[in-house]
Structures are given as C-alpha cells and as structure tokens.
Enzyme design. Sequence first.
Site, mmCIF file in Angstrom:
data_model
loop_
_atom_site.group_PDB
_atom_site.id
_atom_site.type_symbol
_atom_site.label_atom_id
_atom_site.label_comp_id
_atom_site.label_asym_id
_atom_site.label_seq_id
_atom_site.Cartn_x
_atom_site.Cartn_y
_atom_site.Cartn_z
ATOM 1 N N PHE A 13 6.575 -5.597 5.208
ATOM 2 C CA PHE A 13 7.614 -5.923 4.218
ATOM 3 C C PHE A 13 8.905 -5.127 4.464
ATOM 4 C CE2 PHE A 13 8.870 -4.301 -0.195
ATOM 5 C CZ PHE A 13 9.890 -5.221 -0.355
ATOM 6 N N GLU A 85 -1.138 1.658 6.018
ATOM 7 C CA GLU A 85 -1.816 0.854 5.003
ATOM 8 C C GLU A 85 -1.115 1.213 3.706
ATOM 9 O OE1 GLU A 85 -4.154 -1.431 5.198
ATOM 10 O OE2 GLU A 85 -4.385 -1.263 7.358
ATOM 11 N N SER A 86 -0.704 0.196 2.920
ATOM 12 C CA SER A 86 0.250 0.501 1.850
ATOM 13 C C SER A 86 -0.167 0.076 0.439
ATOM 14 C CB SER A 86 1.595 -0.150 2.186
ATOM 15 O OG SER A 86 1.479 -1.562 2.121
ATOM 16 N N THR A 135 6.565 7.832 0.328
ATOM 17 C CA THR A 135 6.573 7.256 -1.020
ATOM 18 C C THR A 135 6.692 8.329 -2.108
ATOM 19 O OG1 THR A 135 5.079 6.180 -2.600
ATOM 20 C CG2 THR A 135 4.039 7.278 -0.790
ATOM 21 N N ASP A 136 7.158 7.913 -3.289
ATOM 22 C CA ASP A 136 7.196 8.838 -4.431
ATOM 23 C C ASP A 136 5.793 9.097 -4.989
ATOM 24 O OD1 ASP A 136 6.739 6.338 -5.592
ATOM 25 O OD2 ASP A 136 8.357 6.490 -7.061
ATOM 26 N N GLU A 137 4.799 8.289 -4.553
ATOM 27 C CA GLU A 137 3.455 8.439 -5.132
ATOM 28 C C GLU A 137 2.807 9.766 -4.749
ATOM 29 O OE1 GLU A 137 1.120 4.872 -5.238
ATOM 30 O OE2 GLU A 137 2.892 3.617 -5.039
ATOM 31 N N TYR A 161 -4.486 6.171 -1.332
ATOM 32 C CA TYR A 161 -3.236 5.846 -0.635
ATOM 33 C C TYR A 161 -2.268 7.021 -0.720
ATOM 34 C CZ TYR A 161 1.548 4.069 -0.127
ATOM 35 O OH TYR A 161 2.876 3.923 0.237
ATOM 36 N N LYS A 165 -0.756 9.423 2.301
ATOM 37 C CA LYS A 165 0.672 9.575 2.597
ATOM 38 C C LYS A 165 1.089 11.042 2.452
ATOM 39 C CE LYS A 165 3.389 6.822 3.459
ATOM 40 N NZ LYS A 165 3.832 6.181 4.737
ATOM 41 N N LYS A 200 1.186 -7.213 -3.857
ATOM 42 C CA LYS A 200 1.940 -6.248 -4.657
ATOM 43 C C LYS A 200 2.440 -6.940 -5.910
ATOM 44 C CE LYS A 200 1.440 -3.141 -1.430
ATOM 45 N NZ LYS A 200 2.262 -3.039 -0.251
ATOM 46 N N ASP A 292 -7.984 -1.969 -16.310
ATOM 47 C CA ASP A 292 -6.982 -1.114 -15.664
ATOM 48 C C ASP A 292 -7.420 -0.677 -14.270
ATOM 49 O OD1 ASP A 292 -4.604 0.188 -15.474
ATOM 50 O OD2 ASP A 292 -4.986 1.614 -17.107
ATOM 51 N N HIS A 296 -4.950 5.088 -12.719
ATOM 52 C CA HIS A 296 -3.613 4.462 -12.706
ATOM 53 C C HIS A 296 -2.518 5.440 -13.142
ATOM 54 C CE1 HIS A 296 -1.371 0.476 -13.891
ATOM 55 N NE2 HIS A 296 -0.725 1.184 -12.987
HETATM 56 P P1 NAD Z 1 3.297 -3.246 4.581
HETATM 57 O O1 NAD Z 1 1.858 -3.050 4.251
HETATM 58 O O2 NAD Z 1 4.014 -4.469 4.112
HETATM 59 O O3 NAD Z 1 3.479 -3.217 6.181
HETATM 60 C C1 NAD Z 1 2.832 -2.294 7.006
HETATM 61 C C2 NAD Z 1 3.080 -2.690 8.458
HETATM 62 O O4 NAD Z 1 2.458 -1.694 9.291
HETATM 63 C C3 NAD Z 1 2.471 -4.040 8.839
HETATM 64 O O5 NAD Z 1 3.366 -4.764 9.649
HETATM 65 C C4 NAD Z 1 1.224 -3.648 9.629
HETATM 66 O O6 NAD Z 1 0.844 -4.624 10.608
HETATM 67 C C5 NAD Z 1 1.687 -2.345 10.281
HETATM 68 N N1 NAD Z 1 0.559 -1.464 10.634
HETATM 69 C C6 NAD Z 1 -0.479 -1.099 9.827
HETATM 70 N N2 NAD Z 1 -1.321 -0.291 10.499
HETATM 71 C C7 NAD Z 1 -0.792 -0.112 11.743
HETATM 72 C C8 NAD Z 1 -1.182 0.634 12.883
HETATM 73 N N3 NAD Z 1 -2.320 1.347 12.875
HETATM 74 N N4 NAD Z 1 -0.399 0.614 13.985
HETATM 75 C C9 NAD Z 1 0.752 -0.121 13.995
HETATM 76 N N5 NAD Z 1 1.164 -0.870 12.961
HETATM 77 C C10 NAD Z 1 0.404 -0.857 11.833
HETATM 78 O O7 NAD Z 1 4.026 -1.929 4.082
HETATM 79 P P2 NAD Z 1 5.482 -1.740 3.450
HETATM 80 O O8 NAD Z 1 5.430 -2.028 2.005
HETATM 81 O O9 NAD Z 1 6.470 -2.436 4.315
HETATM 82 O O10 NAD Z 1 5.654 -0.161 3.611
HETATM 83 C C11 NAD Z 1 6.184 0.398 4.804
HETATM 84 C C12 NAD Z 1 6.186 1.922 4.678
HETATM 85 O O11 NAD Z 1 6.990 2.303 3.561
HETATM 86 C C13 NAD Z 1 4.812 2.521 4.452
HETATM 87 O O12 NAD Z 1 4.719 3.705 5.206
HETATM 88 C C14 NAD Z 1 4.786 2.809 2.963
HETATM 89 O O13 NAD Z 1 3.943 3.905 2.682
HETATM 90 C C15 NAD Z 1 6.233 3.143 2.695
HETATM 91 N N6 NAD Z 1 6.703 2.872 1.333
HETATM 92 C C16 NAD Z 1 6.488 1.651 0.759
HETATM 93 C C17 NAD Z 1 6.975 1.400 -0.524
HETATM 94 C C18 NAD Z 1 6.791 0.044 -1.178
HETATM 95 O O14 NAD Z 1 7.121 -0.105 -2.357
HETATM 96 N N7 NAD Z 1 6.319 -0.972 -0.476
HETATM 97 C C19 NAD Z 1 7.655 2.395 -1.228
HETATM 98 C C20 NAD Z 1 7.853 3.635 -0.595
HETATM 99 C C21 NAD Z 1 7.378 3.856 0.675
HETATM 100 P P1 TYD Z 2 1.882 -2.207 -6.971
HETATM 101 O O1 TYD Z 2 2.853 -3.299 -6.637
HETATM 102 O O2 TYD Z 2 0.488 -2.301 -6.439
HETATM 103 O O3 TYD Z 2 2.583 -0.836 -6.530
HETATM 104 P P2 TYD Z 2 2.120 0.712 -6.797
HETATM 105 O O4 TYD Z 2 0.734 0.748 -7.264
HETATM 106 O O5 TYD Z 2 2.284 1.265 -5.430
HETATM 107 O O6 TYD Z 2 3.097 1.251 -7.793
HETATM 108 O O7 TYD Z 2 1.790 -2.067 -8.530
HETATM 109 C C1 TYD Z 2 2.931 -1.816 -9.329
HETATM 110 C C2 TYD Z 2 2.472 -1.645 -10.758
HETATM 111 O O8 TYD Z 2 1.953 -2.894 -11.229
HETATM 112 C C3 TYD Z 2 1.342 -0.642 -10.903
HETATM 113 O O9 TYD Z 2 1.534 0.094 -12.122
HETATM 114 C C4 TYD Z 2 0.090 -1.496 -10.999
HETATM 115 C C5 TYD Z 2 0.590 -2.769 -11.668
HETATM 116 N N1 TYD Z 2 -0.114 -4.018 -11.271
HETATM 117 C C6 TYD Z 2 -0.587 -4.873 -12.260
HETATM 118 O O10 TYD Z 2 -0.438 -4.627 -13.479
HETATM 119 N N2 TYD Z 2 -1.232 -6.019 -11.872
HETATM 120 C C7 TYD Z 2 -1.424 -6.330 -10.568
HETATM 121 O O11 TYD Z 2 -2.047 -7.391 -10.278
HETATM 122 C C8 TYD Z 2 -0.923 -5.452 -9.566
HETATM 123 C C9 TYD Z 2 -1.111 -5.744 -8.094
HETATM 124 C C10 TYD Z 2 -0.266 -4.303 -9.964
#
Ligand code: NAD
Ligand code: TYD
Length: 362
Positions: A13, A85-86, A135-137, A161, A165, A200, A292, A296
């Site tokens: 993403f 893995e995210s 991530t902020d998590e 997760y 991280k 997500k 829940d 969480h």
């Molecule tokens: P995503 O799950 O959409 O994408 C992950 C990508 O990494 C995929 O293309 C997958 O094929 C690749 N990948 C997974 N394992 C791999 C491996 N072993 N070797 C090579 N490639 C591999 O994730 P995202 O939401 O795009 O997040 C990207 C980064 O940003 C992550 O490190 C995540 O922790 C961080 N991040 C995400 C968010 C969010 O809200 N999505 C917020 C803050 C930080």
């Molecule tokens: P998510 O998109 O999984 O991001 P993160 O857990 O990394 O914050 O979830 C965002 C918020 O939405 C989180 O508080 C969990 C909630 N959530 C639901 O209520 N229902 C759902 O089906 C999912 C996937 C998440």
Amino acid sequence: MHHPIFVTGGAGFIGSNFILDWFVASSSPLVNFDKLTYAGNLHNLESISKRPEYRFVHGDICDRAAVDQALREHRPRAIFHFAAESHVDRSIVSPEAFLETNIRGTFLLLEAARAYYAQLAESERQQFRFLHISTDEVYGSLNASDPAFSETTPYAPNSPYAASKAASDHLVRAYVHTYGLPAIITNCSNNYGPYQFPEKMIPLMITHALAGKSLPIYGDGSNVRDWLYVGDHCAALRLVLERGLPGETYNIGGRNERSNRSVVEAICTLLDELRPNSAHAPHAKLISYVKDRPGHDRRYAINADKLERKLGWRARENFESGLRKTVQWYLEHPAWVEDVTSGAYQQWMQDNYQTRGAACEA
Ligand code: NAD
Ligand code: TYD
C-alpha cells in the site's frame, strides 16, 4: 546515470503510493525489491512499470544473498525500508511471519546495508541513507487526556505486530550507534488512501458497504486513531531523505484523531452522497458492533512538531478531503477490488470475522 534509491516492499500500500508519487516529483531511478506476499500487488505500479528509471526485483529481505546481489548490482544511494507484515489482526492470529519478516528480515537487511556501506567511496557514504519506515504503534496506547506521542515517548508495544516493529526500530538504532550506519527512523500514524488492501479498516468498510455487507466495528467503536493521507506520508519521507539527520527519529501524523465509529459513519455518509441510488443506502444501517480485538489499543495520537519545525513538513490533506478522495478512488476501481479480494482473502475474512459473531462473509 544517478545511483537509484532502493525500496523494499514497494508493491504494498504505502510503497506503491511512494513509488507512484516519486515519479511524479522526480526522474531519479528507483529499484523496487518485493517478495509479493498477499499484500504486494504489481498492478498498482502498471502506470510506471515501463519507465526506464524503474526496476522491479522479486526478492525476500530474509534472503541475504538476494539482497546482497541486488545492492551490488544497483548500487543505491539510499534504502527505503517499507517491507513488513503490517496487519495487527493477522499478527494476533499468526505472529510468526511478523517476527520473521519484521525482525529477522530487518536484521538481515541491516547487515547487507552495513556491508554495502562499508565499501562505498567516502563521497558516496556522505550521501547514503537508510530510512526505516515504522509506526506509532510502538509507543503503545494513550488515554483520552494523555499528550500525543513524541519522539521521546518510551516504547510500549502491545500487539505482536507492534512488538515486531519496535524490535526492528531498536535494531536500526543499534546499527546507527554501533556501526555508524546513517539510518533514520520515521514513526507514522494510521495511513489511508488508494491501493490499501481491504483487510485494513477504511478500505474494508468502503468495499463492504458497496457490496451491502455488514460493517464490523470492533468493541464499542470508541477507539481512536490519528489518520494521515498516504500521499502526505510519502511527501514526508522524501523530505526526510533530503533533509533528515542520520540517527534521528521523526514522528509523522496529521492531527486527525477520530473514533472508529465516526470514521465508519463518515464513510457511510459519503457513500450515501456519491451513490444515492444504491440499494444499500442509507449505508449506516449496515454497521454492526462485533467482538473486540484482544489487547485493542484505545488511542493513538502523533505529535509531528519536530518534522514540521525542523524539516518544514505540513500535511496537505485534512481528514474530510482525504477520505472523500479515498472513497472516490475505490468507487472508480472496482476491478482492483475484485482482483485483490478473490482467492486467499476469502479465507482471511472467515478466520478473522466468523469467531467475532459478525455476519461478515467476504
Ligand atoms: P503492506 O502490508 O500493504 O505492504 C507490505 C509490502 O511488503 C508488500 O508489498 C509485501 O509483498 C512486502 N513484503 C512483505 N514481506 C516481505 C519480505 N520478507 N521481503 C520483501 N518484501 C516483503 O504494508 P503497508 O501498509 O504499505 O506498510 C508499509 C510499511 O509502513 C510497513 O513497514 C508498516 O509497518 C509501515 N507503516 C504502515 C502504516 C499503515 O497505516 N499502513 C502506518 C505506519 C507505518
Ligand atoms: P486497522 O486498519 O487494522 O489499523 P491498526 O490496528 O493498525 O490501527 O484498524 C484501525 C482501527 O479500526 C483499529 O482500532 C481496529 C478497528 N477495526 C474495526 O473496528 N473493524 C475492523 O474490521 C478492522 C479491520 C479494524
């Protein structure tokens, strides 16, 4: 020919958005190194895939020889490490892949980067950066009255997760201090926008509402997340490459705290407006409160003062404008949704939602 930047996880993403935006702002070369797990999708990158400045390498960050080979061949000036893995819920159901990719994979990538950095010429070393996208998590959970997370908030990860991280962040920090690797860590809040996999929350709710399926809100829906439009995250990362200082951490967030309930309601209102004739309108009637998520986190909030003051970053989208763009994108891309939700996605929907008592067939 300029040295490229080397992106891990560029088919996911945020990585896809980063690469698409990169080629809007620059014609500097870029290598995308991705394993293509369920979350990686090369269709996202079709519009730039024929550019001469773009290369895709199908590889796993846990495969040290493959990473060494790619670094030797492409000689990057920077590494942007997105691969991970995210998804928190998947980390609760099956944590092992998170330890493997996020911890061991980051460790092996750091080792490869350290060896690569050691043989660079002095002028190349000055320029080289390793950007670790986190991530902020890692900071854990806030109560309603707590101040937002800053770069000095102690780590307190609560999910597998977040723990994986946090471990990867600690490794990056150690490689800066022990080996002098010029790495920078960014900790960003929840992203949303085009190409987000519909496991997500935001894309899951949009795609379910369009299909007339139930909208499964965990618990009472009062958990709060701080939402940032993905394009604003990508712009921050480009700025960190240009101006960020090695060894520093930068928090990234848009000051858009919202409860999950209010996010889902906002999605329903937008869909009522954009699809007034839908058989599923008013979409809010699809909302269902389900069991829940274990452990969480209540609330995340990011204090992005440092990034704003030191690097001059500002988020361009507010939540209303960003959410409208996002909903519109999903409405305009039914084939993309169809493609990513066929196959293994169906099994995940069963695994995660059946036990929650939600009538949530995929
Ligand atoms: P995503 O799950 O959409 O994408 C992950 C990508 O990494 C995929 O293309 C997958 O094929 C690749 N990948 C997974 N394992 C791999 C491996 N072993 N070797 C090579 N490639 C591999 O994730 P995202 O939401 O795009 O997040 C990207 C980064 O940003 C992550 O490190 C995540 O922790 C961080 N991040 C995400 C968010 C969010 O809200 N999505 C917020 C803050 C930080
Ligand atoms: P998510 O998109 O999984 O991001 P993160 O857990 O990394 O914050 O979830 C965002 C918020 O939405 C989180 O508080 C969990 C909630 N959530 C639901 O209520 N229902 C759902 O089906 C999912 C996937 C998440």
